[in-house]
Design a protein around this motif. Structure first.
Motif, mmCIF file in Angstrom:
data_model
loop_
_atom_site.group_PDB
_atom_site.id
_atom_site.type_symbol
_atom_site.label_atom_id
_atom_site.label_comp_id
_atom_site.label_asym_id
_atom_site.label_seq_id
_atom_site.Cartn_x
_atom_site.Cartn_y
_atom_site.Cartn_z
ATOM 1 N N GLY A 69 34.430 64.515 36.069
ATOM 2 C CA GLY A 69 35.180 63.649 36.990
ATOM 3 C C GLY A 69 36.606 64.110 37.232
ATOM 4 O O GLY A 69 37.511 63.293 37.437
ATOM 5 N N LEU A 70 36.821 65.421 37.216
ATOM 6 C CA LEU A 70 38.177 65.955 37.335
ATOM 7 C C LEU A 70 38.722 65.872 38.764
ATOM 8 O O LEU A 70 37.961 65.856 39.731
ATOM 9 C CB LEU A 70 38.189 67.430 36.910
ATOM 10 C CG LEU A 70 37.840 67.701 35.451
ATOM 11 C CD1 LEU A 70 37.563 69.184 35.240
ATOM 12 C CD2 LEU A 70 38.978 67.238 34.556
ATOM 13 N N THR A 71 40.021 65.834 38.855
ATOM 14 C CA THR A 71 40.720 65.876 40.141
ATOM 15 C C THR A 71 41.519 67.175 40.186
ATOM 16 O O THR A 71 42.182 67.519 39.209
ATOM 17 C CB THR A 71 41.671 64.665 40.255
ATOM 18 O OG1 THR A 71 40.909 63.469 40.039
ATOM 19 C CG2 THR A 71 42.359 64.621 41.609
ATOM 20 N N TYR A 72 41.434 67.903 41.306
ATOM 21 C CA TYR A 72 42.107 69.206 41.381
ATOM 22 C C TYR A 72 43.122 69.293 42.512
ATOM 23 O O TYR A 72 42.873 68.804 43.616
ATOM 24 C CB TYR A 72 41.093 70.324 41.676
ATOM 25 C CG TYR A 72 40.070 70.645 40.611
ATOM 26 C CD1 TYR A 72 40.381 70.632 39.258
ATOM 27 C CD2 TYR A 72 38.779 71.021 40.995
ATOM 28 C CE1 TYR A 72 39.415 70.972 38.304
ATOM 29 C CE2 TYR A 72 37.817 71.361 40.045
ATOM 30 C CZ TYR A 72 38.147 71.328 38.699
ATOM 31 O OH TYR A 72 37.198 71.672 37.769
ATOM 32 N N MET A 124 46.580 52.960 48.788
ATOM 33 C CA MET A 124 45.187 53.041 48.367
ATOM 34 C C MET A 124 45.093 53.187 46.852
ATOM 35 O O MET A 124 45.692 54.074 46.278
ATOM 36 C CB MET A 124 44.503 54.223 49.063
ATOM 37 C CG MET A 124 43.859 53.839 50.376
ATOM 38 S SD MET A 124 43.135 55.277 51.187
ATOM 39 C CE MET A 124 44.550 55.875 52.112
ATOM 40 N N SER A 125 44.334 52.345 46.235
ATOM 41 C CA SER A 125 44.292 52.322 44.775
ATOM 42 C C SER A 125 43.460 53.465 44.207
ATOM 43 O O SER A 125 43.532 53.775 43.037
ATOM 44 C CB SER A 125 43.717 50.988 44.298
ATOM 45 O OG SER A 125 42.422 50.830 44.870
ATOM 46 N N ASN A 126 42.671 54.100 45.056
ATOM 47 C CA ASN A 126 41.805 55.173 44.610
ATOM 48 C C ASN A 126 42.563 56.479 44.349
ATOM 49 O O ASN A 126 42.024 57.423 43.784
ATOM 50 C CB ASN A 126 40.720 55.399 45.665
ATOM 51 C CG ASN A 126 39.502 56.074 45.071
ATOM 52 O OD1 ASN A 126 39.287 56.012 43.857
ATOM 53 N ND2 ASN A 126 38.738 56.719 45.910
ATOM 54 N N GLU A 127 43.826 56.531 44.776
ATOM 55 C CA GLU A 127 44.589 57.763 44.620
ATOM 56 C C GLU A 127 44.986 57.970 43.170
ATOM 57 O O GLU A 127 45.561 57.095 42.553
ATOM 58 C CB GLU A 127 45.867 57.725 45.485
ATOM 59 C CG GLU A 127 45.645 57.304 46.924
ATOM 60 C CD GLU A 127 44.857 58.313 47.737
ATOM 61 O OE1 GLU A 127 44.308 59.261 47.154
ATOM 62 O OE2 GLU A 127 44.761 58.132 48.960
ATOM 63 N N SER A 175 37.272 72.413 48.381
ATOM 64 C CA SER A 175 38.246 71.389 48.786
ATOM 65 C C SER A 175 37.631 70.270 49.622
ATOM 66 O O SER A 175 36.827 70.521 50.511
ATOM 67 C CB SER A 175 39.366 72.035 49.603
ATOM 68 O OG SER A 175 39.963 73.070 48.865
ATOM 69 N N ASP A 176 38.052 69.044 49.353
ATOM 70 C CA ASP A 176 37.689 67.916 50.207
ATOM 71 C C ASP A 176 38.667 67.837 51.374
ATOM 72 O O ASP A 176 38.286 67.546 52.496
ATOM 73 C CB ASP A 176 37.744 66.616 49.405
ATOM 74 C CG ASP A 176 36.721 66.627 48.288
ATOM 75 O OD1 ASP A 176 35.534 66.482 48.590
ATOM 76 O OD2 ASP A 176 37.103 66.824 47.117
ATOM 77 N N ASP A 177 39.929 68.078 51.064
ATOM 78 C CA ASP A 177 40.977 68.109 52.078
ATOM 79 C C ASP A 177 41.786 69.374 51.883
ATOM 80 O O ASP A 177 41.822 69.926 50.788
ATOM 81 C CB ASP A 177 41.923 66.908 51.929
ATOM 82 C CG ASP A 177 41.205 65.596 52.150
ATOM 83 O OD1 ASP A 177 40.756 65.353 53.280
ATOM 84 O OD2 ASP A 177 41.076 64.834 51.178
ATOM 85 N N ILE A 178 42.452 69.791 52.955
ATOM 86 C CA ILE A 178 43.292 70.979 52.832
ATOM 87 C C ILE A 178 44.667 70.701 53.431
ATOM 88 O O ILE A 178 44.784 70.076 54.491
ATOM 89 C CB ILE A 178 42.625 72.193 53.513
ATOM 90 C CG1 ILE A 178 41.391 72.589 52.691
ATOM 91 C CG2 ILE A 178 43.603 73.368 53.635
ATOM 92 C CD1 ILE A 178 40.700 73.849 53.104
ATOM 93 N N GLY A 236 38.744 62.421 41.392
ATOM 94 C CA GLY A 236 37.488 63.152 41.537
ATOM 95 C C GLY A 236 37.438 64.095 42.729
ATOM 96 O O GLY A 236 36.437 64.749 42.958
ATOM 97 N N LYS A 237 38.546 64.149 43.488
ATOM 98 C CA LYS A 237 38.569 64.982 44.697
ATOM 99 C C LYS A 237 39.431 66.228 44.494
ATOM 100 O O LYS A 237 40.186 66.338 43.534
ATOM 101 C CB LYS A 237 39.126 64.189 45.876
ATOM 102 C CG LYS A 237 38.337 62.960 46.217
ATOM 103 C CD LYS A 237 37.020 63.319 46.883
ATOM 104 C CE LYS A 237 36.244 62.077 47.281
ATOM 105 N NZ LYS A 237 34.874 62.363 47.631
ATOM 106 N N THR A 238 39.323 67.146 45.461
ATOM 107 C CA THR A 238 40.119 68.372 45.430
ATOM 108 C C THR A 238 40.920 68.516 46.711
ATOM 109 O O THR A 238 40.360 68.428 47.801
ATOM 110 C CB THR A 238 39.204 69.605 45.301
ATOM 111 O OG1 THR A 238 38.458 69.501 44.081
ATOM 112 C CG2 THR A 238 40.022 70.893 45.291
#
Ligand SMILES: Nc1ncnc2c1ncn2[C@@H]1O[C@H](COP(=O)(O)OP(=O)(O)OP(=O)(O)O)[C@@H](O)[C@H]1O
Ligand SMILES: [Mg+2]
Length: 328
Positions: free
Chosen positions: A201-204, A1-4, A218-221, A36-38
């Motif tokens: 637009g940070l990624t954590y 996935m290119s979004n990673e 968190s978006d995912d854990i 942009g996700k956490t």
């Protein structure tokens, strides 16, 4: 996935703990985080969270596997790229009391990254940028001349955040950025981090030792146990439908606002301590504490596998215990 933005594959890290004795702190861990996700990374003390964070941002050299940051293989970079990465990836440290140099003013602590990456033109611009950063994290320009000991824990953590933001990173590892703080201050810092994420637009990668605060951010854990990921899912799924016995135990440990229920409920699903095995391990890492452990669990290590779409767990008995349809 290119979004990673970040892809971690089979990451391994061992420490020398005696003559010829190695301790595998990270054992083939894989995950990815979209821009942009956490991703929340949760697990008890000593399970390897900080080691993952430090290895991802190249403070530790990996012993195996890969960390891909966009098009860069983080552990196989040129010197120039390594310098570039110190700007694009930042880390906020666990302890706001020891991670700030007590002999430097807050202004200089924040300004250090600006100096290293030459991010300003002249003294005045440097100061203005420091003031701007202080204001971004809810402090003010008067704070620039003060020293870390003049601040509260929450304020120090804000300084740590300003320092990380100074170099305009894309990705930040927040290593228990809130654990040392009072609950009310924890919520403030979480909100600050979430606002900054939206704005910039940070990624954590957000590290915590329990599941109580990470839910909001968190978006995912990913749940970790003794150097291994045991479960990984979208945040709501993890809380409403945890599959791994360890995750279920961690959720049991999250306090509820109802004091009577709190008193009555059977709290200790998790017994015993995290064992720190030295040398080779056999079977499931959680088997010694798992009340469902069977012979197979003592012998064969379960792989992290996709039990339901985008929901991964490492347990031989998942289907049996959760009554889900059997899938391979
Ligand atoms: N530099 C080191 N040398 C030797 N062993 C280490 C080193 N750093 C960490 N370890 C060991 O690796 C394991 C994982 O440590 P790590 O600090 O990553 O855990 P953690 O999950 O961040 O714990 P905590 O919640 O207490 O911060 C622990 O057993 C620890 O003792
Ligand atoms: Mg840690």
């Amino acid at each position: 996935m290119s979004n990673e933005l970040l892809v971690v594959r089979d990451l391994e890290k061992s420490f020398q703990v005696g003559r010829g004795v190695e301790f595998k702190a990270i054992d083939k861990v894989s995950f990815s985080i979209a821009r942009g996700k956490t991703l929340g990374l949760v697990g008890e003390s000593g399970c390897g969270k900080t080691t993952i964070g430090r290895t991802v941002v190249r403070l530790y050299q990996a012993d195996g596997g890969q960390v891909l940051f966009q098009d860069m293989d983080v552990h196989r970079v040129t010197r120039k790229q390594a310098h570039e990465l110190t700007k694009r990836m930042q880390m906020i440290f666990q302890d706001p009391y020891s991670s700030l140099n007590p002999r430097m003013t807050v202004g200089d602590i924040i300004g250090e990254g600006l100096d290293i990456h030459k991010l300003y033109n002249g003294r005045k611009a440097r100061n203005e940028r420091i003031y701007e950063l202080l204001e971004m994290v809810g402090l003010n320009r008067e704070h620039a001349g003060r020293f870390p000991h003049e601040f509260s824990g929450g304020q120090r953590q804000r300084v740590g955040i300003a320092r990380a933001l100074a170099v305009e990173p894309e990705f930040i590892v927040c290593d228990e950025a809130i654990s040392a703080l009072d609950v009310s201050i924890q919520a403030q810092i979480i909100n600050l981090l979430m606002d900054l994420q939206d704005e910039l637009g940070l990624t954590y990668l957000f590290i915590a030792h329990d599941l109580s605060m990470v839910r909001h951010i968190s978006d995912d854990i990913a749940v970790m146990y003794l150097g291994n990921l045991v479960e990984k899912a979208e945040t709501d799924t993890l809380y409403t439908k945890p599959l791994h016995p360890y995750t279920q135990g961690l959720l049991e440990a999250v306090p509820t606002p109802d004091p009577i229920y709190e008193k009555q409920r059977e709290k200790i699903l998790l017994t015993g301590d995290v064992k720190s095995f030295k040398g080779e391990r056999k079977g499931c890492v959680f088997a010694s504490r798992c009340k469902y452990a069977a012979d197979l669990c003592q012998e064969v290590k379960p792989e992290l596998r996709e039990i339901e779409p985008a929901h991964f767990a490492a347990c031989h008995r998942i289907e049996e215990l959760n009554g889900a349809s059997r899938r391979r």
